[in-house]
Design an enzyme around this catalytic site. Structure first.
Site, PDB file in Angstrom:
ATOM      1  CE  LYS A 132      45.277  72.857  67.754  1.00 47.49           C
ATOM      2  NZ  LYS A 132      46.010  72.744  68.998  1.00 47.49           N
ATOM      3  CD  GLU A 174      45.539  67.158  72.658  1.00 43.53           C
ATOM      4  OE1 GLU A 174      46.007  66.405  71.767  1.00 43.53           O
ATOM      5  OE2 GLU A 174      46.127  68.169  73.047  1.00 43.53           O
TER       6      GLU A 174
HETATM    7  P1  AMP Z   1      49.289  72.176  67.283  1.00 41.91           P
HETATM    8  O1  AMP Z   1      49.914  71.504  68.458  1.00 41.91           O
HETATM    9  O2  AMP Z   1      48.864  73.570  67.593  1.00 41.91           O
HETATM   10  O3  AMP Z   1      50.129  72.060  66.049  1.00 41.91           O
HETATM   11  O4  AMP Z   1      47.922  71.417  66.936  1.00 41.91           O
HETATM   12  C1  AMP Z   1      47.871  70.048  66.651  1.00 41.91           C
HETATM   13  C2  AMP Z   1      47.590  69.269  67.918  1.00 41.91           C
HETATM   14  O5  AMP Z   1      46.274  69.501  68.394  1.00 41.91           O
HETATM   15  C3  AMP Z   1      47.610  67.771  67.748  1.00 41.91           C
HETATM   16  O6  AMP Z   1      48.913  67.276  67.730  1.00 41.91           O
HETATM   17  C4  AMP Z   1      46.838  67.291  68.975  1.00 41.91           C
HETATM   18  O7  AMP Z   1      47.712  67.187  70.073  1.00 41.91           O
HETATM   19  C5  AMP Z   1      45.899  68.451  69.284  1.00 41.91           C
HETATM   20  N1  AMP Z   1      44.469  68.133  69.091  1.00 41.91           N
HETATM   21  C6  AMP Z   1      43.482  68.524  69.912  1.00 41.91           C
HETATM   22  N2  AMP Z   1      42.286  68.112  69.479  1.00 41.91           N
HETATM   23  C7  AMP Z   1      42.493  67.417  68.337  1.00 41.91           C
HETATM   24  C8  AMP Z   1      41.646  66.760  67.399  1.00 41.91           C
HETATM   25  N3  AMP Z   1      40.326  66.706  67.548  1.00 41.91           N
HETATM   26  N4  AMP Z   1      42.232  66.160  66.323  1.00 41.91           N
HETATM   27  C9  AMP Z   1      43.560  66.204  66.145  1.00 41.91           C
HETATM   28  N5  AMP Z   1      44.406  66.813  66.995  1.00 41.91           N
HETATM   29  C10 AMP Z   1      43.900  67.425  68.080  1.00 41.91           C
END
Ligand code: AMP
Length: 574
Positions: free
Chosen positions: A251, A301
């Protein structure tokens, strides 16, 4: 359609609190539209001239609007500023000053919706030398032909402070009411909106070709697809229980970008569907050079990587700028970690299984240093997830996202297709929460100078589509952030609680639910004060909430949901 008819509906919407009544008023308004003007009416209801992904933004500053008022009313800028200080609303100021003019001048031509929209469009697209003058002229023309109430709406619209409190969801419900008299076909409109991010387009198509055509809408290049969202679970064990064998990816804590390529043209969109292509020249170049396809829509990302290390979000955010782009690009080079493929050479891939999309994505990215695949493993046990999670943390990532190998891409939704696992910020509450600001408080004591003392925040109840309050936040703000909030919230404040907010607590000022902030808290408690997840007299609240950061990248429908709060609460009990 006369603009006065639309203004009358706007006035009514502004004064109405009940969502059902608002929905039915919008449906009634749609009945007055035809296929030639419905797109414009829908945009005007949304407070926009074009969807944000087109890059067409009205952006008339207060100063410019004041000059137009001055030109039409004959008042000096000083007099206008004095009135503005009193009303705090340029719309009210315009209404007041122009009503004096209306009594003395002969009646002018009645404004039509077409005329108003067309002038707005010209204002939004005027550029280059002489454009400021042209904008003042176009706005003055509208003001000189408008009634005082129309002038108020025009001024609020152009300065971005329209107060209808109308979310996209309400407009979607209204389409369904228009067609069936209830919400039974809203999913059809929702799906088309999730694929195109353009309610005006959906409305026009519906008026021209009917519901079937709306049902057949597919993704297309240069219409951003609304993003799939991640759910959260407590630990690797829970994730494995939910997904079984799954893909686990790093992530990355940067910006989520959706990149569209078609016949050599590349555009980049933010998670909120803004066009931000100009900010990332190296990614545009990388995609043009290293993608083995004619047409693609993919997501990744973007994060600053320096000397092989991931820099924190504070570094990456500096790349979100309009000026000095190439210098900053050299200082803070970005890498795009790609994780989704949604469209390829004329084909919609959103319905395919994740693993099929990922395999195709692997096959079209050539080896390039700026645009690469997100690293991942296929995990066959919770231990493997855990090991990879720790590995990612050690590399400076935020955590992992586990993905269901068989799930389609859920545009605009979260259905446990993606599950995030993040490093904890606090011992008790595993994750932070993203809440929406619905109101604010004036500062006391030392904070009086900022005119800001704290926030009233809410989470989303996905069933009712209402924001339910969960915390009053008074700590964690820097002085700079307090001035920021005072400024920005002042622009979106409302006379009364918005119709899609449920609250038992009063705020000093209510605001349109527009801004998402990330907060930490010690735990979730039951509370008679907050409406989040309220059953009977008890809702849920955050204990000791602390402001962490503004989530500029998130739109309000991506904030934490009531269901997530309930899950966090249950987990905490266990
Ligand atoms: P959150 O913003 O905490 O809800 O986490 C989801 C977000 O993580 C997504 O909208 C992306 O912007 C980010 N993200 C980072 N790495 C990844 C990945 N490998 N796959 C999907 N989302 C990712």
């Amino acid at each position: 359609m006369l603009f006065s008819d639309l203004t009358a509906v706007f006035e009514k919407l502004e004064a109405t609190r009940a969502r059902l009544e608002i929905t039915s008023d919008v449906a009634k308004l749609l009945k007055e539209c035809d296929s030639r003007n419905v797109r414009k009416v829908v945009y005007l209801l949304q407070g926009i001239v074009q969807p944000s992904f087109t890059g067409v933004d009205l952006g008339v500053g207060d100063k410019l609007a004041q000059q137009a008022i001055s030109r039409v009313s004959g008042k000096t800028i000083k007099q206008i500023e004095a009135s503005y200080r009193k009303t705090g609303d340029l719309g009210e100021t315009g209404k007041e000053l122009l009503s004096i003019k209306a009594q003395t001048s002969l009646v002018n031509a009645e404004l039509s919706v077409d005329k108003v929209y067309d002038n707005f469009y010209k204002i939004a697209t005027a550029s280059g030398q002489g454009s400021q003058d042209l904008k003042i002229k176009l706005l003055s023309e509208l003001l000189s032909n408008s009634s005082p109430v129309e002038a108020k709406v025009i001024l609020r619209f152009t300065t971005g402070s329209l107060r209808l409190g109308l979310g996209d969801q309400t407009i979607i419900d209204a389409f369904s009411f228009f067609e069936k008299g209830d919400k039974s076909v809203k999913q059809v409109f929702e799906k088309a909106f999730n694929f195109t991010s353009d309610l005006g387009f959906v409305a026009e198509l519906f008026f021209e070709k009917g519901l079937q055509a709306v049902d057949e809408v597919k993704p297309m290049p240069f219409n951003p697809i609304r993003p799939a969202l991640a759910e959260r679970l407590q630990d690797s064990k829970e994730i494995f229980e939910k997904l079984g064998k799954c893909s686990v990816e790093g992530k990355y804590d940067g910006f989520r970008l959706q990149v569209h390529l078609s016949n050599g043209r590349v555009e980049i969109y933010s998670r909120k569907q803004e066009k931000i292509t100009e900010m990332f020249p190296e990614i545009v170049e990388g995609v043009k050079k290293y993608f083995n396809a004619k047409q693609v829509i993919f997501e990744g990302e973007a994060i600053v990587v320096k000397d092989g290390k991931f820099l924190p979000f504070q570094a990456t955010i500096q790349r979100k700028r309009k000026h000095g782009v190439s210098e900053k690009a050299k200082e803070l080079p970005l890498k795009l970690y790609c994780f989704e493929l949604l469209y390829l050479d004329g084909k919609d891939l959103t319905g395919l299984k994740y693993e099929q999309r990922r395999t195709k994505l692997d096959s079209i990215i050539k080896n390039n240093t700026d645009v690469v695949l997100a690293n991942r493993i296929i995990a066959s046990s919770s231990e493997e997830i855990e090991e990879y999670f720790l590995d990612c943390l050690a590399k400076g990532l935020e955590g992992v996202i586990a993905k269901d190998l068989n799930a389609p891409y859920v545009a605009g939704g979260r259905k446990f297709a993606w599950i995030k696992l993040k490093k904890s910020y606090s011992d008790k509450l595993v994750d932070t929460v993203d809440v929406v600001i619905v109101g604010y408080y004036y500062g006391k004591g030392k904070r009086t100078q900022f005119g800001f003392g704290g926030l009233l925040t809410a989470v989303l109840n996905e069933d009712s589509n209402e924001f339910e309050t969960i915390a009053k936040i008074g700590t964690g703000f820097s002085e700079e952030q307090m001035s920021f909030f005072q400024n920005e919230l002042g622009k979106i404040k409302l006379k009364q609680k918005p119709s899609n907010v449920s609250s038992l607590i009063d705020a000093d000022e209510w605001v349109q639910p527009k801004i998402v902030v990330e907060i930490a808290a010690d735990e979730i408690t039951k509370s008679p004060m907050h409406t989040a997840g309220m059953v009977g007299r008890e809702g849920y609240a955050l204990r000791f909430p602390r402001f962490l950061r503004i989530r500029e990248d998130k739109s309000v429908d991506e904030c934490t949901t009531v269901l997530e709060v309930l899950e966090l609460f249950e987990r905490q009990r266990r």
